[in-house]
Design a protein around this motif. Structure first.
Motif, mmCIF file in Angstrom:
data_model
loop_
_atom_site.group_PDB
_atom_site.id
_atom_site.type_symbol
_atom_site.label_atom_id
_atom_site.label_comp_id
_atom_site.label_asym_id
_atom_site.label_seq_id
_atom_site.Cartn_x
_atom_site.Cartn_y
_atom_site.Cartn_z
ATOM 1 N N GLY A 166 5.901 7.149 10.210
ATOM 2 C CA GLY A 166 6.350 8.539 10.337
ATOM 3 C C GLY A 166 7.819 8.740 10.013
ATOM 4 O O GLY A 166 8.276 9.859 9.823
ATOM 5 N N LYS A 167 8.586 7.624 9.945
ATOM 6 C CA LYS A 167 10.021 7.755 9.650
ATOM 7 C C LYS A 167 10.263 7.771 8.138
ATOM 8 O O LYS A 167 9.402 7.347 7.358
ATOM 9 N N THR A 168 11.446 8.228 7.735
ATOM 10 C CA THR A 168 11.816 8.191 6.331
ATOM 11 C C THR A 168 12.890 7.126 6.134
ATOM 12 O O THR A 168 13.887 7.116 6.865
ATOM 13 N N VAL A 169 12.653 6.198 5.201
ATOM 14 C CA VAL A 169 13.583 5.077 5.012
ATOM 15 C C VAL A 169 14.113 5.085 3.581
ATOM 16 O O VAL A 169 13.423 5.530 2.660
ATOM 17 N N GLU A 170 15.338 4.596 3.422
ATOM 18 C CA GLU A 170 15.917 4.517 2.077
ATOM 19 C C GLU A 170 15.527 3.190 1.425
ATOM 20 O O GLU A 170 15.705 2.129 2.017
ATOM 21 N N VAL A 171 15.000 3.271 0.215
ATOM 22 C CA VAL A 171 14.500 2.079 -0.473
ATOM 23 C C VAL A 171 15.197 1.935 -1.821
ATOM 24 O O VAL A 171 15.349 2.908 -2.558
ATOM 25 N N VAL B 205 6.339 -0.184 -0.154
ATOM 26 C CA VAL B 205 5.543 0.052 -1.357
ATOM 27 C C VAL B 205 5.161 1.526 -1.413
ATOM 28 O O VAL B 205 4.772 2.103 -0.386
ATOM 29 N N PHE B 206 5.287 2.142 -2.583
ATOM 30 C CA PHE B 206 4.927 3.569 -2.702
ATOM 31 C C PHE B 206 4.608 3.917 -4.154
ATOM 32 O O PHE B 206 4.971 3.189 -5.077
ATOM 33 N N SER B 207 3.959 5.043 -4.313
ATOM 34 C CA SER B 207 3.497 5.497 -5.633
ATOM 35 C C SER B 207 4.683 5.726 -6.583
ATOM 36 O O SER B 207 5.704 6.283 -6.189
ATOM 37 N N LYS B 208 4.529 5.322 -7.843
ATOM 38 C CA LYS B 208 5.663 5.311 -8.778
ATOM 39 C C LYS B 208 6.233 6.696 -9.101
ATOM 40 O O LYS B 208 7.444 6.850 -9.205
ATOM 41 N N VAL C 202 11.723 7.273 1.324
ATOM 42 C CA VAL C 202 10.273 7.101 1.388
ATOM 43 C C VAL C 202 9.794 7.373 2.811
ATOM 44 O O VAL C 202 10.335 6.810 3.775
ATOM 45 N N LYS C 203 8.798 8.252 2.929
ATOM 46 C CA LYS C 203 8.206 8.530 4.247
ATOM 47 C C LYS C 203 7.106 7.504 4.508
ATOM 48 O O LYS C 203 6.194 7.327 3.689
ATOM 49 N N VAL C 204 7.213 6.811 5.636
ATOM 50 C CA VAL C 204 6.282 5.720 5.924
ATOM 51 C C VAL C 204 4.993 6.278 6.525
ATOM 52 O O VAL C 204 5.022 6.956 7.552
ATOM 53 N N THR C 205 3.864 5.982 5.866
ATOM 54 C CA THR C 205 2.581 6.523 6.338
ATOM 55 C C THR C 205 1.643 5.437 6.869
ATOM 56 O O THR C 205 0.694 5.713 7.575
ATOM 57 N N ASP C 206 1.911 4.181 6.500
ATOM 58 C CA ASP C 206 1.002 3.098 6.884
ATOM 59 C C ASP C 206 1.802 1.789 6.869
ATOM 60 O O ASP C 206 2.896 1.740 6.303
ATOM 61 N N GLU D 87 5.244 7.345 0.946
ATOM 62 C CA GLU D 87 5.341 8.263 -0.198
ATOM 63 C C GLU D 87 6.800 8.637 -0.399
ATOM 64 O O GLU D 87 7.497 8.960 0.561
ATOM 65 N N ALA D 88 7.223 8.667 -1.659
ATOM 66 C CA ALA D 88 8.597 9.061 -1.952
ATOM 67 C C ALA D 88 8.753 10.548 -1.665
ATOM 68 O O ALA D 88 7.867 11.339 -1.972
ATOM 69 N N VAL D 89 9.903 10.902 -1.043
ATOM 70 C CA VAL D 89 10.152 12.324 -0.799
ATOM 71 C C VAL D 89 11.395 12.808 -1.561
ATOM 72 O O VAL D 89 11.828 13.937 -1.378
ATOM 73 N N GLY D 90 11.955 11.953 -2.418
ATOM 74 C CA GLY D 90 13.102 12.369 -3.226
ATOM 75 C C GLY D 90 14.130 11.259 -3.342
ATOM 76 O O GLY D 90 14.024 10.236 -2.666
#
Ligand code: SAH
Ligand code: F3S
Length: 482
Positions: A418-423, A447-450, A461-465, A474-477
């Motif tokens: 649920g958190k957003t992390v910088e990758v 890991v997230f969609s390109k 990236v918002k952590v969903t799993d 999923e990347a949010v920007g």
């Protein structure tokens, strides 16, 4: 003409810069620690100037070099098997091929290698790579060649490494060589010599050069980075004999970290490895001060038992280790911490083992590297203590340590849901060509969609799993850092 670059894998041959006019073919592979991979880049750079380009094909190699590890018996057995493979290729299809052994096994076994392994033509220790041109000239004339002299000065600070296996985003930079700690189980002080630090100026130059080439993250490497101390050259243990001016202008690890962070404010910095006894509050405070120093510390402890820590010649107690952990957590609340553990050190009792498990329960490490004790010839433990813990007991204790670590790793990754992390994006995910893989500041793989992003981008990236080792999201920007 510049050519390409592949992903690093243990033991895989590396592709490097191809220099036009170079006629000979070098196959080079590395085993063991990050320092070995980094050293192979120095060796490749030296040989690039000696007429060698690399190949990934053993059958066509004029020269095969294997950079070796001695840390555990298994690491040495792996190298012996590779030598058998080279021998088979030489017999079947490449009779003129020459074979050289580099690194810690070369240093440990010295000329014994030439006697024991007929396939070996060349033996070169970790401080003697600059002598390779002379040694290869001897090999060309049909003689075996060896140089295993350890140095008080050599840091290869003046060699610009060829980035062999680069993803073009992250790179290693060596800052110290050797180790003075003499942990009783460890062969490194014998194979890599006494500790010396590299001139900070040459470190900063390498960092700047990497930035100019598009790199976004540097890991500063040493056996014991926190004891970095530059006072104009020479061994760490001779610092007391240095002059007043040298002492007054000396640069320690905290200062080096600040210098790096300020030289390239948009570059991320990591470091490895920290020894608890040498990590100062200054270092922790410097990490907290700069956003571009990653919030992650690899802090090997090896055992949770005070008696075993003493037998290992680790210079701290369990209580002092807890104090360090508490300081890290209060100064950098979101800092990830990882461990190295050894199960079944000589004389280890069930109670000692329980101390290790309870230490782990206190720290709840993010991840770790765990090993069964392997007796190494020439170490103090080998000379003074009997390797008296039966293999089944070592394995059972190791499995208990690994199981507990997995539980903690899972707790740590689940806390990110649920958190957003910088990758920082490093490369394509191994499992899917539609996903990127990178790491957050805490060193967890994400890991997230390109989508439209590319390697080298800093992305939120918002952590969903998650699994126990990986965050999925999923990347949010783009992040501010981009
Ligand atoms: N300071 C080093 C440590 C090198 S060895 C670094 O930069 O990583 C890496 C790890 O290997 C050690 O922390 C220890 O946990 C493990 N190790 C070293 N010698 C060992 C031995 N004889 N048996 C089992 N594990 C060992
Ligand atoms: Fe080995 Fe201890 Fe140095 S583990 S590398 S002697 S800090």
């Amino acid at each position: 003409m510049e050519k390409i670059i592949d992903e690093k894998k243990q033991g895989e041959s590396l592709v490097l810069e191809q220099k036009e006019g170079n006629k000979r073919k070098l196959f080079i592979e590395s085993y063991g620690c990050q320092m070995n991979f980094s050293d192979s880049e120095i060796v490749a750079s030296i040989l690039n100037g000696q007429g060698y380009n690399t190949t990934q094909n053993l059958e066509e190699a004029d020269l095969v070099l294997v950079n070796t590890c001695s840390i555990r018996d298994k690491a040495e057995q792996t190298v012996r098997k590779r030598l058998e493979k080279y021998n088979a290729v030489k017999q079947e299809s490449n009779p003129n091929m020459k074979v050289g052994v580099l690194g810690c096994m070369a240093e440990r076994l010295k000329s014994k290698f030439l006697e024991e392994e007929k396939i070996v033509d060349l033996v070169v220790g970790p401080d003697a790579y600059k002598d390779l041109p002379n040694l290869l000239a001897e090999v060309d004339e049909g003689r075996d060649a060896i140089n295993v002299i350890l140095s008080k000065e050599e840091t290869y600070g003046d060699i610009s490494p060829v980035r062999l296996d680069s993803n073009g985003v992250t790179a290693f930079v060596s800052i110290t060589r050797g180790c003075d700690n003499m942990c009783t189980f460890c062969v490194v002080p014998f194979t890599r010599g006494r500790e010396r630090s590299r001139d900070p100026q040459s470190i900063i130059e390498e960092v700047n050069d990497l930035w100019n080439k598009g790199y976004k993250e540097v890991t500063l490497l040493g056996q014991n980075v926190d004891s970095f101390l530059w006072y104009g050259g020479g061994l760490k243990k001779d610092f007391d004999k240095a002059g007043d001016i040298q002492k007054a202008t000396a640069v320690n690890f905290a200062q080096l970290l600040s210098m790096c962070a300020e030289a390239q404010p948009k570059m991320r910095f990591r470091f490895s490895t920290s020894n608890p006894q040498d990590m100062t509050l200054d270092v922790i405070e410097t990490m907290a001060k700069y956003d571009n120093i990653c919030k992650y510390i690899h802090l090997p402890v090896q055992s949770g038992s005070n008696r075993i820590l003493k037998e290992m010649n680790r210079q701290h107690t369990r209580e002092e280790y807890f104090e360090l952990i508490d300081n890290i957590r209060s100064i950098i609340p979101d800092c990830a911490i990882s461990q190295d553990m050894i199960a079944g050190f000589p004389t280890e009792t069930e109670a000692d083992h329980q101390d290790t498990l309870s230490l782990m329960a206190y720290v709840k490490y993010d991840f770790g590297f765990m090993f069964a004790y392997s007796e190494r010839p020439g170490t103090l433990a080998e000379r003074k203590l009997e390797d008296d813990i039966p293999l089944e007991v070592k394995k059972r204790r190791l499995n208990e340590i690994i199981a507990l670590q997995q539980k903690h790793s899972k707790l740590r990754t689940e806390a990110q849901l649920g958190k957003t992390v910088e990758v920082l994006i490093e490369k394509e995910s191994k499992k899917s060509n539609e996903h990127w893989a990178g790491r957050n500041s805490q060193n967890t793989v994400v890991v997230f969609s390109k989508e439209h992003y590319k390697a080298g981008d800093f992305v939120n990236v918002k952590v969903t799993d998650c699994t126990s080792a990986t965050l999925i999201g999923e990347a949010v920007g783009y992040s501010e850092n981009n």
